[in-house]
Design a protein around this motif. Structure first.
Motif, PDB file in Angstrom:
ATOM      1  N   SER A 185       0.858  -1.072   0.039  1.00  0.00           N
ATOM      2  CA  SER A 185      -0.094  -0.014  -0.141  1.00  0.00           C
ATOM      3  C   SER A 185       0.915   1.111   0.230  1.00  0.00           C
ATOM      4  CB  SER A 185      -0.998  -0.026   1.210  1.00  0.00           C
ATOM      5  OG  SER A 185      -1.599   1.144   1.448  1.00  0.00           O
ATOM      6  N   THR A 186       0.342   2.503  -0.199  1.00  0.00           N
ATOM      7  CA  THR A 186       0.848   3.639  -0.219  1.00  0.00           C
ATOM      8  C   THR A 186       0.757   4.248   1.051  1.00  0.00           C
ATOM      9  OG1 THR A 186      -0.669   4.838  -1.518  1.00  0.00           O
ATOM     10  CG2 THR A 186       1.091   4.032  -2.785  1.00  0.00           C
ATOM     11  N   GLU A 187      -0.240   3.725   1.966  1.00  0.00           N
ATOM     12  CA  GLU A 187      -0.520   4.325   3.142  1.00  0.00           C
ATOM     13  C   GLU A 187       0.114   3.647   4.490  1.00  0.00           C
ATOM     14  OE1 GLU A 187      -1.849   7.374   3.301  1.00  0.00           O
ATOM     15  OE2 GLU A 187      -1.903   7.456   1.235  1.00  0.00           O
ATOM     16  N   LEU A 188       0.166   4.073   5.559  1.00  0.00           N
ATOM     17  CA  LEU A 188       0.635   3.320   6.588  1.00  0.00           C
ATOM     18  C   LEU A 188      -0.385   2.816   7.359  1.00  0.00           C
ATOM     19  CD1 LEU A 188       3.436   3.164   8.601  1.00  0.00           C
ATOM     20  CD2 LEU A 188       2.536   4.969   9.813  1.00  0.00           C
ATOM     21  N   VAL A 189      -0.226   1.578   7.983  1.00  0.00           N
ATOM     22  CA  VAL A 189      -1.281   0.802   8.692  1.00  0.00           C
ATOM     23  C   VAL A 189      -0.786   0.767  10.119  1.00  0.00           C
ATOM     24  CG1 VAL A 189      -2.377  -1.434   8.889  1.00  0.00           C
ATOM     25  CG2 VAL A 189      -1.792  -0.433   6.564  1.00  0.00           C
ATOM     26  N   THR A 190      -1.380   1.429  10.943  1.00  0.00           N
ATOM     27  CA  THR A 190      -0.889   1.529  12.395  1.00  0.00           C
ATOM     28  C   THR A 190      -1.643   0.665  13.217  1.00  0.00           C
ATOM     29  OG1 THR A 190      -2.496   3.251  12.903  1.00  0.00           O
ATOM     30  CG2 THR A 190      -0.299   3.879  11.992  1.00  0.00           C
ATOM     31  N   THR A 191      -1.085   0.178  14.293  1.00  0.00           N
ATOM     32  CA  THR A 191      -1.493  -0.510  15.497  1.00  0.00           C
ATOM     33  C   THR A 191      -1.813   0.376  16.613  1.00  0.00           C
ATOM     34  OG1 THR A 191       0.708  -0.826  16.460  1.00  0.00           O
ATOM     35  CG2 THR A 191      -0.100  -2.424  14.670  1.00  0.00           C
ATOM     36  N   THR A 192      -2.383  -0.071  17.630  1.00  0.00           N
ATOM     37  CA  THR A 192      -2.695   0.733  18.802  1.00  0.00           C
ATOM     38  C   THR A 192      -1.482   1.055  19.415  1.00  0.00           C
ATOM     39  OG1 THR A 192      -2.773  -1.247  20.218  1.00  0.00           O
ATOM     40  CG2 THR A 192      -4.824  -0.281  19.325  1.00  0.00           C
ATOM     41  N   LYS A 193      -0.227   0.474  19.364  1.00  0.00           N
ATOM     42  CA  LYS A 193       1.184   1.103  19.728  1.00  0.00           C
ATOM     43  C   LYS A 193       1.857   1.875  19.035  1.00  0.00           C
ATOM     44  CE  LYS A 193       1.514  -3.392  22.482  1.00  0.00           C
ATOM     45  NZ  LYS A 193       2.330  -4.500  22.451  1.00  0.00           N
ATOM     46  N   SER A 194       1.326   2.081  17.974  1.00  0.00           N
ATOM     47  CA  SER A 194       2.276   2.842  16.650  1.00  0.00           C
ATOM     48  C   SER A 194       2.127   4.207  16.931  1.00  0.00           C
ATOM     49  CB  SER A 194       1.632   2.513  15.136  1.00  0.00           C
ATOM     50  OG  SER A 194       2.118   3.283  14.300  1.00  0.00           O
ATOM     51  N   HIS A 195       3.530   4.691  16.860  1.00  0.00           N
ATOM     52  CA  HIS A 195       3.401   6.229  16.697  1.00  0.00           C
ATOM     53  C   HIS A 195       4.751   6.797  15.450  1.00  0.00           C
ATOM     54  CE1 HIS A 195       6.546   5.817  20.122  1.00  0.00           C
ATOM     55  NE2 HIS A 195       7.214   6.131  18.995  1.00  0.00           N
ATOM     56  N   TRP A 196       4.767   5.848  14.582  1.00  0.00           N
ATOM     57  CA  TRP A 196       5.730   5.795  13.459  1.00  0.00           C
ATOM     58  C   TRP A 196       5.081   7.095  12.607  1.00  0.00           C
ATOM     59  CZ3 TRP A 196      10.040   4.776  14.825  1.00  0.00           C
ATOM     60  CH2 TRP A 196      10.396   3.498  15.339  1.00  0.00           C
ATOM     61  N   ALA A 197       5.575   8.153  12.034  1.00  0.00           N
ATOM     62  CA  ALA A 197       5.240   9.115  11.229  1.00  0.00           C
ATOM     63  C   ALA A 197       4.673   8.488   9.805  1.00  0.00           C
ATOM     64  CB  ALA A 197       6.284  10.020  10.474  1.00  0.00           C
ATOM     65  N   PRO A 198       3.304   8.847   9.197  1.00  0.00           N
ATOM     66  CA  PRO A 198       2.959   8.048   8.104  1.00  0.00           C
ATOM     67  C   PRO A 198       3.843   8.169   6.925  1.00  0.00           C
ATOM     68  CG  PRO A 198       1.499   9.573   9.330  1.00  0.00           C
ATOM     69  CD  PRO A 198       2.540   9.994   9.972  1.00  0.00           C
ATOM     70  N   GLN A 199       4.023   7.397   5.948  1.00  0.00           N
ATOM     71  CA  GLN A 199       4.819   7.255   5.021  1.00  0.00           C
ATOM     72  C   GLN A 199       3.955   7.155   3.628  1.00  0.00           C
ATOM     73  OE1 GLN A 199       7.005   3.502   5.841  1.00  0.00           O
ATOM     74  NE2 GLN A 199       8.859   4.848   5.383  1.00  0.00           N
ATOM     75  N   PHE A 200       4.546   7.813   2.469  1.00  0.00           N
ATOM     76  CA  PHE A 200       3.672   7.465   1.349  1.00  0.00           C
ATOM     77  C   PHE A 200       4.858   7.109   0.172  1.00  0.00           C
ATOM     78  CE2 PHE A 200       5.041  12.026   1.673  1.00  0.00           C
ATOM     79  CZ  PHE A 200       5.762  11.957   0.496  1.00  0.00           C
ATOM     80  N   SER A 201       4.264   6.423  -0.866  1.00  0.00           N
ATOM     81  CA  SER A 201       5.386   6.063  -1.946  1.00  0.00           C
ATOM     82  C   SER A 201       5.091   7.252  -3.054  1.00  0.00           C
ATOM     83  CB  SER A 201       4.936   4.714  -2.548  1.00  0.00           C
ATOM     84  OG  SER A 201       5.594   4.512  -3.641  1.00  0.00           O
ATOM     85  N   PRO A 202       6.268   7.903  -3.341  1.00  0.00           N
ATOM     86  CA  PRO A 202       6.180   8.922  -4.318  1.00  0.00           C
ATOM     87  C   PRO A 202       5.875   8.413  -5.770  1.00  0.00           C
ATOM     88  CG  PRO A 202       8.352   8.947  -3.116  1.00  0.00           C
ATOM     89  CD  PRO A 202       7.738   7.827  -2.860  1.00  0.00           C
ATOM     90  N   GLU A 203       5.145   9.191  -6.246  1.00  0.00           N
ATOM     91  CA  GLU A 203       4.404   9.011  -7.540  1.00  0.00           C
ATOM     92  C   GLU A 203       5.357   9.534  -8.780  1.00  0.00           C
ATOM     93  OE1 GLU A 203       0.345  10.091  -7.436  1.00  0.00           O
ATOM     94  OE2 GLU A 203      -0.079   8.482  -6.065  1.00  0.00           O
TER      95      GLU A 203
END
Length: 389
Positions: A31-49
């Motif tokens: 995916s090009t979106e971040l899938v977070t869990t309840t413990k997550s605090h990583w910054a969202p990522q995206f795939s450049p187009e």
């Protein structure tokens, strides 16, 4: 400077799961979106187009054999009119780069200052190395960001006995220059290194300069098809902390596009030139889908006398290889190591051809990304490397 010994574990299945001590998060690499869990605090990522890019290899897959070891490669370049001038910091004013700039959450980019260079070296004057507020690797060798929404850099191999194989500055470009020195270098340009690695049955993580990729895309294709991992080493090999935020985006974007154009993959790993990175640059790279990769052992092979090099006696580099082998034989390492080498010139290629067969007798030589458990280093869902542990 003080090198903190961090355990950079990473488990990889169809997803990448970043392990303790930082809270866990799952990234769906399909995916090009971040899938977070309840413990997550990583910054969202995206795939450049890459608007308008017609990829010749739209569904790349790992090649389990046979490996191509032909001695010649096409010298056809990419369409250079669609790229910035090689070896110059690209302007951030193009529509493509601005689109990426607009996708970044700038609230998640630390306000670290733009650094200055003095006499060709980064100026560390006034920087508090004890507090190291920006996790500036150049000053302190810091690899664990001070902000908690970016993962630690990959800088070593967690498993004892592993030798993480990496090469910077590729692909080593064939040149039609009339200069006799350059003609001599031609013999050692790709596919020389890749064919040697194929003969030795070794895989490496290759950190590509975009300005080289556009000149020699067939070398990038060969490397990918031979099982190596392609990562970014920026567009123009500039020290990244000396750039503005927007210039950082441009450097990363054009290198990513060049690799995608040449080989059909959108990489998720990068290495800053000279290791020059801080949390500001890391945060931009991370949001653009890139995990920072450093090293913990450096051959200094680039500095040997050769085009693009300096005056370091080759015997000094020999001594480093010999010491690493001796240390491993004596059981001095508690983990593996990640070793920095270069595709740069005939001297660096000859040095790796001399020593890797000897290294293999003592270490388990593996691609640096794979030794960290990364089996899917690209955004493309069709590509997966075999696990090595």
């Amino acid at each position: 400077m003080q090198l903190s010994l961090l355990c950079a574990g990473l488990l990889a299945t169809a997803n990448l799961v970043f392990a303790a001590p930082t809270p866990s998060v799952t990234i769906d690499v399909n995916s090009t979106e971040l899938v977070t869990t309840t413990k997550s605090h990583w910054a969202p990522q995206f795939s450049p187009e890459f608007p308008g890019l017609k990829v010749t290899n739209p569904n790349p897959k790992y090649n389990s054999g046979p490996i191509n070891t032909g001695t010649t490669l096409s010298k056809k370049t990419l369409d250079l009119s669609k790229y910035p001038k090689a070896w110059e910091v690209p302007s951030p004013n193009s529509a493509e780069v601005k689109a990426v700039i607009n996708k970044i959450n700038w609230d998640l980019v630390p306000k670290s200052p733009k650094r200055k260079a003095k006499n060709g070296d980064l100026d560390e004057t006034g920087y508090d190395e004890d507090k190291d507020p920006d996790c500036w690797w150049t000053a302190t060798l810091c690899t664990k960001p001070k902000v908690d929404y970016i993962p630690s850099d990959f800088y070593t191999c967690p498993t004892k006995g592993d030798w993480g194989l990496t090469y910077d500055d590729g692909p080593f470009v064939y040149s039609d220059d009339d200069d006799k020195t350059t003609q001599y270098e031609n013999k050692w340009s790709e596919p020389e290194l890749y064919n040697f690695l194929a003969k030795e049955d070794l895989k490496a993580s290759l950190f590509y300069v975009g300005s080289n990729v556009i000149q020699y895309p067939e070398a990038a294709k060969r490397a990918l098809n031979n099982g190596h991992t392609l990562c970014s080493h920026t567009w123009s090999h500039t020290t990244m902390t000396t750039l503005t935020n927007e210039q950082v985006v441009a450097e990363l974007y054009w290198s990513l596009k060049a690799i995608k154009d040449a080989a059909g993959v959108t990489t998720r790993c990068w290495r800053p030139p000279q290791g020059d990175v801080d949390d500001r640059v890391r945060a931009i790279a991370w949001q653009m889908g890139l995990h920072t990769v450093i090293w913990d052992e450096d051959t200094d092979d680039w500095a040997m006398p050769a085009p693009g090099g300096s005056n370091l006696p080759p015997e000094k580099v020999d001594a480093k290889f010999a010491k690493w082998i001796k240390n491993q034989q004596q059981g001095k390492y508690k983990t593996g190591i990640m070793v920095l080498e270069h595709e740069l010139n005939h001297a660096t290629i000859q040095m790796t051809e001399k020593w890797l067969p000897k290294v293999k007798q003592t270490f388990n030589v593996v691609s640096a990304m794979q030794c960290n458990g990364v089996t899917q280093p690209y955004w493309e869902k069709s590509f997966e490397y075999p696990a090595i542990h």
